[in-house]
Motif scaffolding. Structure first.
Motif, short mmCIF file in Angstrom:
data_model
loop_
_atom_site.label_atom_id
_atom_site.label_comp_id
_atom_site.label_asym_id
_atom_site.label_seq_id
_atom_site.Cartn_x
_atom_site.Cartn_y
_atom_site.Cartn_z
N SER A 247 25.67 3.57 43.46
CA SER A 247 26.75 3.55 42.46
C SER A 247 27.75 2.44 42.76
O SER A 247 28.30 1.82 41.84
CB SER A 247 27.46 4.91 42.42
N GLN B 87 26.16 -0.86 41.80
CA GLN B 87 26.27 -1.04 40.36
C GLN B 87 27.61 -1.67 39.98
O GLN B 87 27.67 -2.58 39.17
CB GLN B 87 26.13 0.31 39.64
N VAL C 5 25.51 -4.08 37.31
CA VAL C 5 24.17 -3.75 36.83
C VAL C 5 24.14 -2.31 36.33
O VAL C 5 24.82 -1.43 36.87
CB VAL C 5 23.12 -3.92 37.96
N PRO C 6 23.34 -2.02 35.29
CA PRO C 6 23.24 -0.66 34.78
C PRO C 6 22.21 0.19 35.51
O PRO C 6 22.25 1.42 35.44
CB PRO C 6 22.83 -0.87 33.32
N ASP C 7 21.28 -0.46 36.19
CA ASP C 7 20.15 0.24 36.79
C ASP C 7 20.60 1.06 38.01
O ASP C 7 21.52 0.68 38.75
CB ASP C 7 19.08 -0.76 37.24
N LYS C 8 19.91 2.18 38.22
CA LYS C 8 20.22 3.04 39.36
C LYS C 8 18.93 3.49 40.05
O LYS C 8 18.52 4.64 39.95
CB LYS C 8 21.05 4.25 38.91
N HIS D 87 20.01 -6.94 36.28
CA HIS D 87 19.28 -5.72 36.62
C HIS D 87 19.09 -5.63 38.12
O HIS D 87 18.93 -6.66 38.81
CB HIS D 87 17.91 -5.71 35.92
#
Length: 241
Positions: free
Chosen positions: A8, A11, A16-19, A45
């Protein structure tokens, strides 16, 4: 390599939105998977790839074990790296990396981190391998990365003559821009300022890739007075840069 920052927080820092399911790692070794940040038409990403670049023309992926680094001075000319330098640049997020020096019969490990312990980013190049030419394709394309290196700064030169390229956050956008030609990013491939990083000796647990927990950062204890020499073991961490 060391990366324990929660995903988190990555991010937030890298936008970036990816987790992905990232577990804390204290002793990442070449040929293992590491996260990278890359940019395409949809934005940035965070994805997992193998450390050790496998060129698209490779006959088999084993070549990646010899491609963990790319020299900044020659990457634009090397067949393995030049296309990636043009079109597939990335950030390699981490909390620190290791380097080794000889210490009599032992190898002395050192961790290199930011002075404030915050995550930072190395310059990377990524590639996709879709199988050997004319041969059967793998189950899925193999994505891999190499870390760009340059001459060591004064802080690291006592350990090794080279170091990974540590990118200033102000330069991340330019490095990631797939439209920027290599000539526009060449100036970013330089040693980090001497006051960015610090070096600390660590104990022998980091020497083996089998050990991957917080004890890899424990300070060294005094070696026994007559410690015998030994052969290099198969799971010894290599000198990385």
């Amino acid at each position: 390599m060391l990366l324990t920052t929660p995903v988190s927080e990555l991010q937030r820092i890298f936008g970036v939105p990816d987790k992905p399911n990232l577990k804390a790692r204290w002793n990442v070794a070449p040929t293992q998977e590491i996260p990278i940040v890359r940019e395409d038409e949809d934005g940035r990403h965070l994805v997992m790839v193998r450390w050790g670049l496998v060129p698209h023309w490779a006959a088999d992926p084993s070549i990646g074990a010899r491609m963990i680094n790319a020299r900044a001075e020659s990457a634009a000319e090397k067949p393995a790296f030049r296309e990636a330098l043009r079109r597939r640049r990335c950030l390699v997020p981490l909390d620190g990396f290791y380097e080794w020096t000889a210490a009599g019969p032992r190898r002395q490990g050192h961790v290199i981190r930011r002075r404030d312990r915050a995550p930072f980013a190395l310059a990377g190049l990524w590639e996709v391998w879709r199988g050997p030419k004319g041969g059967p394709p793998p189950e899925r394309p193999l994505e891999s990365v190499t870390i760009v290196t340059t001459t060591a700064n004064a802080t690291l030169s006592a350990l090794h003559e080279r170091m990974p390229v540590v990118l200033d956050p102000a330069d991340w956008e330019r490095w990631l821009d797939p439209a920027a030609p290599p000539s526009a990013v060449r100036g970013l491939l330089r040693p980090a300022p001497d006051d960015w990083l610090e070096v600390a000796a660590v104990g022998p647990r980091v020497n083996s890739v089998r050990n991957d927990d917080a004890s890899c950062l424990d300070p060294p204890s005094a070696p026994p007075p007559d410690a015998p020499s030994r052969r290099k073991a198969a799971d010894d961490q290599p000198t990385l840069f």
